[in-house]
Design an enzyme around this catalytic site. Structure first.
Site, mmCIF file in Angstrom:
data_model
loop_
_atom_site.group_PDB
_atom_site.id
_atom_site.type_symbol
_atom_site.label_atom_id
_atom_site.label_comp_id
_atom_site.label_asym_id
_atom_site.label_seq_id
_atom_site.Cartn_x
_atom_site.Cartn_y
_atom_site.Cartn_z
ATOM 1 N N ASP A 185 7.024 6.094 2.199
ATOM 2 C CA ASP A 185 7.126 4.678 2.518
ATOM 3 C C ASP A 185 6.216 4.346 3.703
ATOM 4 O O ASP A 185 6.116 5.127 4.661
ATOM 5 C CB ASP A 185 8.583 4.363 2.868
ATOM 6 C CG ASP A 185 8.796 2.911 3.250
ATOM 7 O OD1 ASP A 185 8.700 2.063 2.342
ATOM 8 O OD2 ASP A 185 9.051 2.633 4.439
ATOM 9 N N GLU A 212 2.497 4.937 -0.045
ATOM 10 C CA GLU A 212 2.440 3.485 -0.111
ATOM 11 C C GLU A 212 1.403 2.963 0.880
ATOM 12 O O GLU A 212 1.646 2.961 2.087
ATOM 13 C CB GLU A 212 3.805 2.880 0.187
ATOM 14 C CG GLU A 212 3.812 1.399 -0.131
ATOM 15 C CD GLU A 212 4.685 0.586 0.769
ATOM 16 O OE1 GLU A 212 5.069 -0.503 0.356
ATOM 17 O OE2 GLU A 212 4.968 1.026 1.897
HETATM 18 C C1 LAG Z 1 8.005 -0.633 2.687
HETATM 19 N N1 LAG Z 1 6.880 -0.091 2.575
HETATM 20 O O1 LAG Z 1 5.987 -0.071 3.597
HETATM 21 C C2 LAG Z 1 8.980 -0.863 1.606
HETATM 22 O O2 LAG Z 1 8.385 -0.688 0.330
HETATM 23 C C3 LAG Z 1 9.546 -2.249 1.799
HETATM 24 O O3 LAG Z 1 10.469 -2.547 0.795
HETATM 25 C C4 LAG Z 1 10.161 -2.319 3.195
HETATM 26 O O4 LAG Z 1 10.599 -3.638 3.518
HETATM 27 C C5 LAG Z 1 9.161 -1.947 4.265
HETATM 28 N N2 LAG Z 1 8.200 -1.010 3.897
HETATM 29 C C6 LAG Z 1 9.882 -1.330 5.453
HETATM 30 O O5 LAG Z 1 10.291 -0.026 5.088
HETATM 31 C C7 LAG Z 1 11.955 -3.931 3.233
HETATM 32 C C8 LAG Z 1 12.121 -5.418 3.034
HETATM 33 C C9 LAG Z 1 12.083 -6.163 4.353
HETATM 34 C C10 LAG Z 1 13.089 -5.589 5.291
HETATM 35 C C11 LAG Z 1 12.722 -4.117 5.517
HETATM 36 C C12 LAG Z 1 13.676 -3.400 6.446
HETATM 37 O O6 LAG Z 1 11.094 -5.919 2.161
HETATM 38 O O7 LAG Z 1 12.433 -7.547 4.098
HETATM 39 O O8 LAG Z 1 13.073 -6.275 6.523
HETATM 40 O O9 LAG Z 1 12.793 -3.423 4.250
HETATM 41 O O10 LAG Z 1 14.986 -3.492 5.973
HETATM 42 C C13 LAG Z 1 14.319 -6.808 6.980
HETATM 43 C C14 LAG Z 1 14.234 -8.293 7.200
HETATM 44 C C15 LAG Z 1 13.211 -8.567 8.349
HETATM 45 C C16 LAG Z 1 13.661 -7.830 9.614
HETATM 46 C C17 LAG Z 1 13.781 -6.320 9.292
HETATM 47 C C18 LAG Z 1 14.308 -5.542 10.481
HETATM 48 O O11 LAG Z 1 13.802 -8.915 6.012
HETATM 49 O O12 LAG Z 1 13.173 -9.968 8.609
HETATM 50 O O13 LAG Z 1 12.702 -7.974 10.648
HETATM 51 O O14 LAG Z 1 14.716 -6.147 8.201
HETATM 52 O O15 LAG Z 1 15.608 -5.943 10.821
#
Ligand code: LAG
Ligand code: CA
Length: 443
Positions: A185, A212
């Site tokens: 990741d 990735e």
């Molecule tokens: C990845 N690859 O680089 C993953 O494929 C992707 O699904 C991950 O994002 C990202 N990297 C971090 O490992 C996912 C969500 C985000 C989420 C993050 C952490 O798409 O939306 O962010 O995982 O859970 C969420 C909130 C953000 C916030 C963050 C930290 O949406 O607004 O800042 O959590 O609290």
């Protein structure tokens, strides 16, 4: 490190997004092994923040293997069960960062605050890059992309010995359970030297690694930099497929020669993954795409020789944040899913094309024809032939297949039979449909 080379190999990966490990094990035995898939890629196994959203998985709290998807024992049992079914296991592995929320208690009961995750990490183990909020602001700055925070996620100092040693110990714990490979990741957010160092400490070495790296043409960091470590996920392919099948014309898909893309031998490709199906990371088709394009694109992915293909197996949602239905207990039935699960890996066309891919192996693309922008047909050596009609009119033609004469069962429908005579196939392909024949599926 390579997934596929010769006929008879089983290169196709299923990303079983958010499936719990007990249900992965059952599905390996019941369907995945017999269908000929080579690998399952499972969601992250470590302790994460709690919460119902799927993305809690990417907010690591410790390397204790107690996740929403199961216990350490569940993980081990799944690996053993899948192996017994002839299926290898790839684990989605988060090395770049820890949790991004202020504080909480993880899925194994460990309490943490941002930048302090006892007993593993304290505040000295992270990057503080100095931008506002320490977040990445300039996506063309290598330093920022690799040492600032991705969405507030605490960014590990992967250049330090302490961090490398502990990440390698986590990786070796996975290897000791029999894990076959890793999906790294956020690989783009770690310098290749750091990843190489950590991977170099793994024993045994993973049989497959996919990284990735979301890169566009002209971006400072390119996936090809990572090809010395393992495969690289080529998101430009995903977007090219989306455009081509959505009106741009599939006649452009004979070969992929953009010099900045990861080369075929190191590319891992998919029509959609868990991010792109939600509109993140790159444009892609998804299950709601019109006119059968999602299925046709998956057929293309499995037929065309570029890269190692991953098939996403996911679930329907009303919000993009929604976690999996039924506590992650994946449920399929027949050639589809139930209870909100899509079970794309069971769709007749996709399972059928996995057999096609296994049979054709690395055979060259041959006999390409494309009389108009939304119609293509091509062979793989003299062992497989596919016709894709992404047009709103039927396509009647006589095709030069290269196949030995005989009667073949179309693996897209799983039932219709077609006769090849003198190497020729005379047929009419229905609107927005496909036909695929291979020597492993003679009637
Ligand atoms: C990845 N690859 O680089 C993953 O494929 C992707 O699904 C991950 O994002 C990202 N990297 C971090 O490992 C996912 C969500 C985000 C989420 C993050 C952490 O798409 O939306 O962010 O995982 O859970 C969420 C909130 C953000 C916030 C963050 C930290 O949406 O607004 O800042 O959590 O609290
Ligand atoms: Ca980083």
């Amino acid at each position: 490190i390579a997934a596929r080379t010769t006929p008879g190999d089983k290169p196709v990966i299923i990303q079983l997004f958010q499936w719990n490990y007990a249900s992965v094990a059952a599905e390996c035995t019941e369907f995945i092994g017999p269908a000929g898939y080579g690998y399952v890629q499972v969601s992250p196994p470590t302790e994460s923040i709690s919460g119902s959203q799927w993305w809690t998985d990417y907010q690591v709290v410790s390397y204790t293997l107690t996740s929403k998807h199961g216990s350490r024992d569940d993980l081990k049992n799944m690996i053993d069960t899948c192996h017994a079914a002839g299926v290898k296991v790839l684990v989605d592995t988060v090395w770049n960062h820890m949790a991004g929320i202020d504080s909480g208690t993880g899925t194994a009961g460990d309490s943490f605050t941002h930048y302090s995750y006892p007993p593993t990490w304290d505040t000295s183990n992270f990057h503080y890059c100095g931008t506002p909020g320490n977040d990445i602001q300039d996506w063309q700055s290598r330093t920022q992309v690799q040492t600032c925070e991705l969405s507030n996620l605490a960014d590990l100092a992967t250049e330090t010995e302490t961090v490398r040693a502990k990440l390698a110990a986590f990786g070796n714990d996975l290897m000791s359970l029999g894990v076959d490979g890793l999906r790294l990741d956020a690989a783009k957010h770690m310098p290749t030297a750091d990843i190489s160092n950590i991977v170099g400490r793994l024993n045994p070495q993973p049989q497959y690694i996919t990284q990735e790296v979301v890169a566009g043409d002209g971006d400072t960091i390119q996936g090809s930099e990572y090809a010395g470590i393992g495969d690289v996920q080529e998101f430009r392919w995903t977007t090219a497929i989306q455009k081509a099948f959505s009106g741009g014309g599939i006649s452009s898909l004979q070969s992929f020669t953009d010099s900045q893309w990861t080369d075929s031998a190191h590319a891992n490709v998919f029509v959609a993954n868990h991010d792109t199906e939600r509109g993140n990371a790159a444009a892609s088709l998804n299950v709601n795409s019109p006119s059968n394009t999602y299925t046709l694109a998956n057929i293309f992915a499995l037929a065309h020789p570029y890269g190692t293909p991953t098939v996403l197996s996911s679930y329907t949602y009303s919000s993009v944040d929604d976690g999996a239905p039924n506590g992650g207990t994946g449920s399929c039935y027949g050639a589809g899913g139930v209870n909100g699960w899509l079970c794309q890996h069971r769709w007749t066309a996709i399972a059928g094309m996995t057999g096609f891919r296994n049979t054709v192996g690395s055979a060259a693309l041959t006999n390409w024809v494309s009389p108009s922008s939304d119609r293509i047909a091509f062979g793989r050596g003299n062992v497989g032939f596919v016709i894709i009609n992404n047009d709103d009119a039927a396509w009647g033609a006589t095709f030069t297949t290269g196949l030995p004469d005989g009667v073949y069962t179309d693996v897209i429908s799983g039932s219709a039979n077609f006769t090849v005579s003198g190497g020729q196939l005379k047929t009419a392909v229905p609107i927005r449909d496909a036909i695929a024949l291979h020597v492993g599926a003679k009637a």
